[in-house]
Scaffold this active site. Structure first.
Site, PDB file in Angstrom:
ATOM      1  N   HIS A   1       0.834  -1.209   0.000  1.00 26.55           N
ATOM      2  CA  HIS A   1       0.000   0.000   0.000  1.00 26.55           C
ATOM      3  C   HIS A   1       0.869   1.260   0.000  1.00 26.55           C
ATOM      4  O   HIS A   1       0.732   2.123  -0.879  1.00 26.55           O
ATOM      5  CB  HIS A   1      -0.899  -0.026   1.243  1.00 26.55           C
ATOM      6  CG  HIS A   1      -1.793   1.155   1.390  1.00 26.55           C
ATOM      7  ND1 HIS A   1      -3.143   1.111   1.126  1.00 26.55           N
ATOM      8  CD2 HIS A   1      -1.549   2.425   1.792  1.00 26.55           C
ATOM      9  CE1 HIS A   1      -3.680   2.300   1.343  1.00 26.55           C
ATOM     10  NE2 HIS A   1      -2.731   3.116   1.768  1.00 26.55           N
ATOM     11  N   GLU A   2       1.773   1.335   0.978  1.00 28.26           N
ATOM     12  CA  GLU A   2       2.627   2.524   1.066  1.00 28.26           C
ATOM     13  C   GLU A   2       3.603   2.579  -0.117  1.00 28.26           C
ATOM     14  O   GLU A   2       3.961   3.670  -0.578  1.00 28.26           O
ATOM     15  CB  GLU A   2       3.389   2.541   2.398  1.00 28.26           C
ATOM     16  CG  GLU A   2       2.501   2.525   3.632  1.00 28.26           C
ATOM     17  CD  GLU A   2       1.477   3.647   3.661  1.00 28.26           C
ATOM     18  OE1 GLU A   2       1.685   4.680   2.986  1.00 28.26           O
ATOM     19  OE2 GLU A   2       0.453   3.490   4.359  1.00 28.26           O
TER      20      GLU A   2
ATOM     21  N   HIS B   1       3.871   6.284  -6.877  1.00 30.16           N
ATOM     22  CA  HIS B   1       3.073   7.362  -7.474  1.00 30.16           C
ATOM     23  C   HIS B   1       3.879   8.665  -7.415  1.00 30.16           C
ATOM     24  O   HIS B   1       3.963   9.411  -8.399  1.00 30.16           O
ATOM     25  CB  HIS B   1       1.761   7.491  -6.717  1.00 30.16           C
ATOM     26  CG  HIS B   1       0.713   8.270  -7.432  1.00 30.16           C
ATOM     27  ND1 HIS B   1      -0.573   8.411  -6.952  1.00 30.16           N
ATOM     28  CD2 HIS B   1       0.732   8.974  -8.599  1.00 30.16           C
ATOM     29  CE1 HIS B   1      -1.292   9.143  -7.787  1.00 30.16           C
ATOM     30  NE2 HIS B   1      -0.518   9.501  -8.796  1.00 30.16           N
TER      31      HIS B   1
ATOM     32  N   HIS C   1       1.909   4.401  -2.892  1.00 30.90           N
ATOM     33  CA  HIS C   1       2.017   5.852  -2.726  1.00 30.90           C
ATOM     34  C   HIS C   1       3.382   6.352  -3.205  1.00 30.90           C
ATOM     35  O   HIS C   1       3.486   7.343  -3.937  1.00 30.90           O
ATOM     36  CB  HIS C   1       1.874   6.224  -1.250  1.00 30.90           C
ATOM     37  CG  HIS C   1       0.488   6.140  -0.719  1.00 30.90           C
ATOM     38  ND1 HIS C   1      -0.594   6.698  -1.351  1.00 30.90           N
ATOM     39  CD2 HIS C   1      -0.003   5.576   0.418  1.00 30.90           C
ATOM     40  CE1 HIS C   1      -1.688   6.483  -0.632  1.00 30.90           C
ATOM     41  NE2 HIS C   1      -1.351   5.806   0.439  1.00 30.90           N
TER      42      HIS C   1
END
Length: 604
Positions: free
Chosen positions: A390-391, A397, A394
């Protein structure tokens, strides 16, 4: 890491910490950068009163602004990362305070810019923006000018900027209280006292021994209840601050103020809540399945996180977790996985819990330096594998955004960020589920289905419930009702009953949960988790079932940065979030998963 061996920050090996030298080589270098901010500010302020004189003046001012702002971003991030790694470190706390003061002063001294920019006649500014030399600033200017009707006078903007430091008091006090000052009673596990902290809380909630869960739950919320009036006052102060900003600028509500800059219609927020409400029976069904699977006469709030499948080995080392991410995210290509996994093992990440460290996880990137990740990784919690992915979503991105955009428009919105992160989680789930299927491991398959259903629940249903709580709290104050512990707990208890359904029995202090959520201090943030997972589920399916075009569409979204408004950027990827359809599709996926889980659990 054992729950009885939480180290001091100074005892954490360097290999387990993030490498902040890509921001500053040392604290002394940071000090020099901090000291240079007034000079950079002066350079920018020298253009005050001259912006409308010529395009050359405006361009020079923008370059000075970008130079100062980029350095401030680094200074602020470095201080903030050190502080979150150990909130009890007085030197780090001091750096955060001085960084906040510098930011506040910069904002106050540069408050002339937006009013002066807005005063330039439309015909003139629109012609200037089209000049090639403004290419790196065009999108920034267009987005700034869109807010024109909410820009105040220079004096008013300066007043708002000057109170920026004080505006963070409620959040800062809440963080220090809950992460440093609150001391929870230990939990007795097999005759041994184990420390209860913000980070170990989740492990206790997953313990198969119900007496351990009950004890941890009551100790945890009992401690929060002891401080309920203080915490309620802090949250009320945060809500009042939101409403002050919205009214000072002329927005009709704090919700409009939160959504307007990103061009997100209010209907997106309200459609999310309405669509989830219509699908609550499926959520209630899952809790009924949980009650049956656990063999309970009554389902309590401390029963909702314990794995439904027992004795499944989920021990996964940090390095093994990195390799799972590498394999699971292979549909995104080798370049993507090589960069991400290199970062996960090469300085991007602060890996494990230490005393005073902020709980949870986050990604924090700037235009220069690593896109850093804070984890509190535990090798006996498989959900932490998903947290890593998940992180990592980020951070990747951020990696693509800054590689493809100038500084002034590289930063994407949180609305978009939660897509990249939950997209990665979905690919990890599909990868692990396929591994279980290939191995004929029905027990692991059931375990993963249960865990993923709970994760979707936590990201879609629970965050929508949180979003509804925020909206109700703000609307109460906007209609003239002040907030206090009694009012906030009543709102939250009604939502608990509505969302959890008839099977759930709550404790007297279960509604204290509503006063412990740190994201509430960044108003109207949490709904983006719910919209994010809705978009992510659709895009994960589109990419994995599609071809090169679908993957490129997704990468074009990652590369957009802040060059588009979030709804537009997601359309590039292939999903329309103005429609309730992605949310309904995600809820349909959840319903199918619940049915599969029921069959798996009770097949015999």
């Amino acid at each position: 890491m054992s729950t009885n061996s939480i180290p001091l920050r100074k005892d954490v090996p360097a290999s387990d910490k993030w490498d902040l030298t890509t921001l500053f080589k040392s604290d002394d270098e940071w000090e020099k950068a901090l000291a240079s901010i007034p000079g950079l500010t002066k350079d920018f302020v020298s253009y005050k009163g001259k912006l409308a004189d010529s395009p050359e003046n405006l361009l020079a001012a923008l370059k000075a602004l970008a130079k100062a702002d980029e350095l401030i971003e680094k200074v602020d991030n470095y201080a903030g990362l050190q502080h979150t790694a150990d909130e009890g470190d007085s030197a780090a706390h001091d750096r955060v305070g001085r960084a906040e003061m510098a930011v506040t002063k910069f904002c106050a001294e540069t408050a002339f810019f937006d009013p002066e920019l807005s005063a330039i006649p439309d015909e003139k500014i629109n012609a200037w923006i089209e000049k090639p030399e403004f290419a790196d600033y065009k999108i920034y200017l267009q987005k700034t000018l869109r807010l024109k009707k909410y820009v105040l006078s220079e004096k008013e903007e300066k007043i708002i900027a000057l109170q920026g430091e004080a505006a963070g008091t409620a959040h800062n006090a809440f963080s220090l209280l809950t992460n440093v000052d609150l001391k929870f009673k230990p939990v007795n596990v097999n005759g041994k006292e184990e420390p209860l902290t913000q980070s170990t809380w989740s492990l206790f909630m997953e313990n198969q021994d119900r007496t351990v869960r009950e004890q941890a739950y009551k100790n945890f919320y009992g401690t929060f209840e002891d401080h309920q009036n203080t915490i309620a006052s802090l949250y009320a102060g945060s809500v009042n601050q939101d409403i002050f900003y919205s009214r000072a600028r002329g927005y009709k509500s704090s919700l409009e103020r939160a959504l307007f800059p990103n061009k997100v219609p209010e209907s997106v927020y309200r459609n999310l809540i309405d669509t989830v409400h219509k699908n609550l029976p499926t959520l209630h069904k899952l809790y009924s399945i949980r009650k049956r699977a656990l063999g309970l006469k009554e389902l309590r709030h401390y029963d909702v996180y314990v794995p439904l499948v027992k004795d499944v080995s989920t021990k996964t080392s940090y390095d093994e977790s990195v390799e799972i991410c590498r394999n699971a995210l292979a549909p995104l290509g080798k370049d993507y996985t090589d960069i991400l996994c290199g970062g996960l093992k090469g300085g991007w990440v602060d890996r494990y819990e230490n005393q005073g460290k902020r709980s949870g996880a986050f990604s924090s990137g700037v235009y220069t330096g690593y896109p850093y990740i804070l984890l509190n990784y535990k090798d006996d919690a498989i959900r932490d594998v998903f947290t890593m992915a998940h992180e990592g979503g980020h951070s990747m991105h951020t990696y693509f955004s800054r590689a493809n955009n100038p500084y002034m428009c590289y930063n994407y919105t949180i609305f978009e960020a939660e897509v990249a992160s939950t997209f990665n989680e979905e690919l990890v789930f599909e990868y692990l589920l396929k591994k279980a299927d290939d191995a004929g491991d029905k027990k692991m398959r059931t375990y993963l289905l249960a865990m993923r259903a709970n994760d979707i629940l936590a990201t879609l249903h629970r965050q929508t419930m949180f979003a509804e709580f925020e909206l109700k709290a703000h609307e109460l104050v906007e209609s003239g009702t002040p907030l206090n512990a009694k009012v906030l707990r009543k709102i939250y208890r009604e939502l608990l009953v509505q969302y959890f359904g008839p099977e759930m029995i709550f404790e007297e202090n279960s509604d204290m949960e509503g006063l412990r959520i740190p994201h509430f201090y960044g108003a109207f943030y949490v709904y983006k988790y719910a919209t994010g997972i809705s978009a992510a589920l659709a895009l994960a399916k589109r990419v994995t079932e599609g071809g090169e075009k679908e993957r490129e569409d997704y990468f074009n979204f990652l590369k957009s940065g802040g060059s588009r408004y979030p709804i537009e950027a997601l359309r590039v990827a292939g999903v329309d979030m103005e429609s309730p359809e992605p949310v309904q599709a995600a809820l349909d996926t959840f319903a199918k998963m619940v049915d599969e889980l029921e069959k798996s659990l009770f097949a015999d």
